[in-house]
Design a protein around this motif. Structure first.
Motif, PDB file in Angstrom:
ATOM      1  N   SER A 243       0.823  -1.210   0.000  1.00 45.72           N
ATOM      2  CA  SER A 243       0.000   0.000   0.000  1.00 45.72           C
ATOM      3  C   SER A 243       0.856   1.258   0.000  1.00 45.72           C
ATOM      4  O   SER A 243       0.527   2.246  -0.667  1.00 45.72           O
ATOM      5  CB  SER A 243      -0.934   0.000   1.213  1.00 45.72           C
ATOM      6  OG  SER A 243      -0.189   0.025   2.426  1.00 45.72           O
ATOM      7  N   CYS A 244       1.964   1.219   0.723  1.00 44.73           N
ATOM      8  CA  CYS A 244       2.870   2.372   0.724  1.00 44.73           C
ATOM      9  C   CYS A 244       3.597   2.487  -0.604  1.00 44.73           C
ATOM     10  O   CYS A 244       3.806   3.600  -1.129  1.00 44.73           O
ATOM     11  CB  CYS A 244       3.882   2.242   1.867  1.00 44.73           C
ATOM     12  SG  CYS A 244       3.164   2.371   3.521  1.00 44.73           S
ATOM     13  N   TYR A 245       3.972   1.356  -1.170  1.00 44.71           N
ATOM     14  CA  TYR A 245       4.704   1.348  -2.442  1.00 44.71           C
ATOM     15  C   TYR A 245       3.855   1.921  -3.571  1.00 44.71           C
ATOM     16  O   TYR A 245       4.334   2.698  -4.398  1.00 44.71           O
ATOM     17  CB  TYR A 245       5.134  -0.080  -2.760  1.00 44.71           C
ATOM     18  CG  TYR A 245       5.717  -0.265  -4.137  1.00 44.71           C
ATOM     19  CD1 TYR A 245       6.966   0.255  -4.466  1.00 44.71           C
ATOM     20  CD2 TYR A 245       5.019  -0.969  -5.123  1.00 44.71           C
ATOM     21  CE1 TYR A 245       7.498   0.101  -5.742  1.00 44.71           C
ATOM     22  CE2 TYR A 245       5.549  -1.132  -6.386  1.00 44.71           C
ATOM     23  CZ  TYR A 245       6.790  -0.598  -6.696  1.00 44.71           C
ATOM     24  OH  TYR A 245       7.312  -0.760  -7.953  1.00 44.71           O
ATOM     25  N   LEU A 246       2.574   1.564  -3.597  1.00 48.97           N
ATOM     26  CA  LEU A 246       1.694   1.994  -4.683  1.00 48.97           C
ATOM     27  C   LEU A 246       1.206   3.429  -4.530  1.00 48.97           C
ATOM     28  O   LEU A 246       0.493   3.930  -5.421  1.00 48.97           O
ATOM     29  CB  LEU A 246       0.486   1.057  -4.782  1.00 48.97           C
ATOM     30  CG  LEU A 246       0.789  -0.379  -5.223  1.00 48.97           C
ATOM     31  CD1 LEU A 246      -0.480  -1.219  -5.213  1.00 48.97           C
ATOM     32  CD2 LEU A 246       1.432  -0.401  -6.606  1.00 48.97           C
ATOM     33  N   THR A 247       1.547   4.083  -3.434  1.00 51.32           N
ATOM     34  CA  THR A 247       1.116   5.466  -3.225  1.00 51.32           C
ATOM     35  C   THR A 247       2.294   6.435  -3.164  1.00 51.32           C
ATOM     36  O   THR A 247       2.161   7.541  -2.637  1.00 51.32           O
ATOM     37  CB  THR A 247       0.280   5.580  -1.935  1.00 51.32           C
ATOM     38  OG1 THR A 247       1.020   5.025  -0.832  1.00 51.32           O
ATOM     39  CG2 THR A 247      -1.040   4.846  -2.081  1.00 51.32           C
ATOM     40  N   THR A 248       3.442   6.020  -3.680  1.00 49.65           N
ATOM     41  CA  THR A 248       4.577   6.931  -3.745  1.00 49.65           C
ATOM     42  C   THR A 248       4.331   8.010  -4.798  1.00 49.65           C
ATOM     43  O   THR A 248       3.400   7.905  -5.609  1.00 49.65           O
ATOM     44  CB  THR A 248       5.870   6.167  -4.094  1.00 49.65           C
ATOM     45  OG1 THR A 248       5.683   5.516  -5.367  1.00 49.65           O
ATOM     46  CG2 THR A 248       6.186   5.119  -3.029  1.00 49.65           C
ATOM     47  N   ASP A 249       5.172   9.025  -4.784  1.00 43.03           N
ATOM     48  CA  ASP A 249       5.010  10.133  -5.730  1.00 43.03           C
ATOM     49  C   ASP A 249       5.099   9.656  -7.181  1.00 43.03           C
ATOM     50  O   ASP A 249       4.353  10.122  -8.046  1.00 43.03           O
ATOM     51  CB  ASP A 249       6.075  11.200  -5.463  1.00 43.03           C
ATOM     52  CG  ASP A 249       5.860  11.909  -4.130  1.00 43.03           C
ATOM     53  OD1 ASP A 249       4.731  11.866  -3.624  1.00 43.03           O
ATOM     54  OD2 ASP A 249       6.823  12.510  -3.615  1.00 43.03           O
ATOM     55  N   LYS A 250       6.013   8.716  -7.453  1.00 40.99           N
ATOM     56  CA  LYS A 250       6.158   8.227  -8.827  1.00 40.99           C
ATOM     57  C   LYS A 250       4.941   7.431  -9.267  1.00 40.99           C
ATOM     58  O   LYS A 250       4.547   7.483 -10.440  1.00 40.99           O
ATOM     59  CB  LYS A 250       7.426   7.398  -8.953  1.00 40.99           C
ATOM     60  CG  LYS A 250       8.701   8.225  -8.969  1.00 40.99           C
ATOM     61  CD  LYS A 250       9.902   7.391  -9.360  1.00 40.99           C
ATOM     62  CE  LYS A 250      11.146   8.248  -9.501  1.00 40.99           C
ATOM     63  NZ  LYS A 250      12.328   7.453  -9.927  1.00 40.99           N
TER      64      LYS A 250
END
Length: 294
Positions: A18-25
């Motif tokens: 969930s954190c990975y998919l909501t990064t700025d990139k």
């Protein structure tokens, strides 16, 4: 994005994902989906407009105009799309800067073409060197839209030209017999009826346009293909807080699902539009509707 994302090294499983998919990139990846949809929303009517004027010109009784219309259709359709995409962006950009250069720097004495370089005065640059980043992005997107519209407008012109010729000539003669001028018969008889003949070809062109959107990457626009390749490539802990192996296959699989879903929705919408346009028309589809209602 989430409060528990402050230290990714302590995360596992769904929390990490969930954190990975909501990064700025990844937000840029989701934003690029909107860019593709906006491109289609603008390019489709623009290409249709180019196509309508091209088909009208090719059907004109005025020879120079008819010649220009047929040249536009033949040249663009006869050259590979990728060559036109790469050529038009450079040509349009330099063309706009050349016009601005002539207007803003009339006293310029140096040649604009200096070997392989295209040199204009600083105030003629598009966009200006001190312009914000969003201006550069909007300008690049506008060039991409114009290029797509010119290229696909030629294909639309060929479809519309054939549709105009498919309308029974007897209906035009009847319009003339009722006292209509050529202009009135064109707008009141020919144009309303040609769409039912043009829609199958325009439907295929719409599907091709959807599949051509990854060419945005070649035009300097960061689209979903660019971000899928960028995010899916292997990442090491040295360069990112979310290291992972090569996941490009999964990202491109997501693109596959996106494009298949979008084309399926388009097929349903176009099929309903075809039924609506065929209602009351003297075509095979219109005759089938009359028999079904009988």
């Amino acid at each position: 994005m989430f409060p528990y994302c402050t230290d990714p090294s302590t995360l596992e499983g769904l929390s990490w994902l969930s954190c990975y998919l909501t990064t700025d990139k990844h937000m840029m990846l989701f934003y690029s989906v909107g860019t593709v949809l906006l491109l289609l929303a603008i390019t489709a009517p623009a290409a249709l407009m180019f196509g309508f004027f091209g088909a009208t010109a090719a059907k004109s009784p005025f020879f120079p105009l008819r010649w220009l219309g047929k040249i536009y259709i033949s040249v663009v359709r006869g050259v590979p799309d990728i060559a036109f995409f790469l050529f038009f962006v450079i040509a349009l950009d330099q063309g706009f800067e050349w016009i601005r250069h002539k207007l803003k720097c009339p006293d310029w004495s140096e040649p604009i073409r200096q070997g392989n370089d295209f040199v204009v005065c600083s105030v003629a640059k598009l966009p200006l060197g001190d312009a914000p980043q969003w201006v550069h992005e909007v300008y690049g997107f506008a060039l991409a839209v114009l290029t797509f519209a010119i290229v696909f407008g030629a294909f639309a012109a060929n479809v519309l030209f054939g549709a105009m010729r498919a309308v029974p000539h007897a209906q035009m003669e009847t319009a003339y017999a009722y006292g209509m001028s050529k202009r009135q018969a064109f707008w009141r008889v020919l144009v309303p009826q040609m769409w039912v003949y043009a829609l199958p070809g325009l439907s295929n062109l719409w599907m091709v346009l959807i599949k051509a959107t990854p060419l945005l990457f070649l035009l300097g626009v960061e689209d979903i293909v660019y971000w899928a390749r960028e995010l899916g490539a292997a990442k090491t802990p040295r360069f990112t807080e979310y290291p992972h192996p090569d996941w490009r296959m999964w990202y491109f699989l997501g693109l596959l699902v996106f494009y298949l879903g979008f084309t399926r929705v388009s097929e349903i919408a176009l099929e309903r539009l075809m039924k609506r346009l065929s209602h009351g028309q003297a075509t095979a589809a219109g005759e089938a509707q009359r028999r079904a209602q009988a």
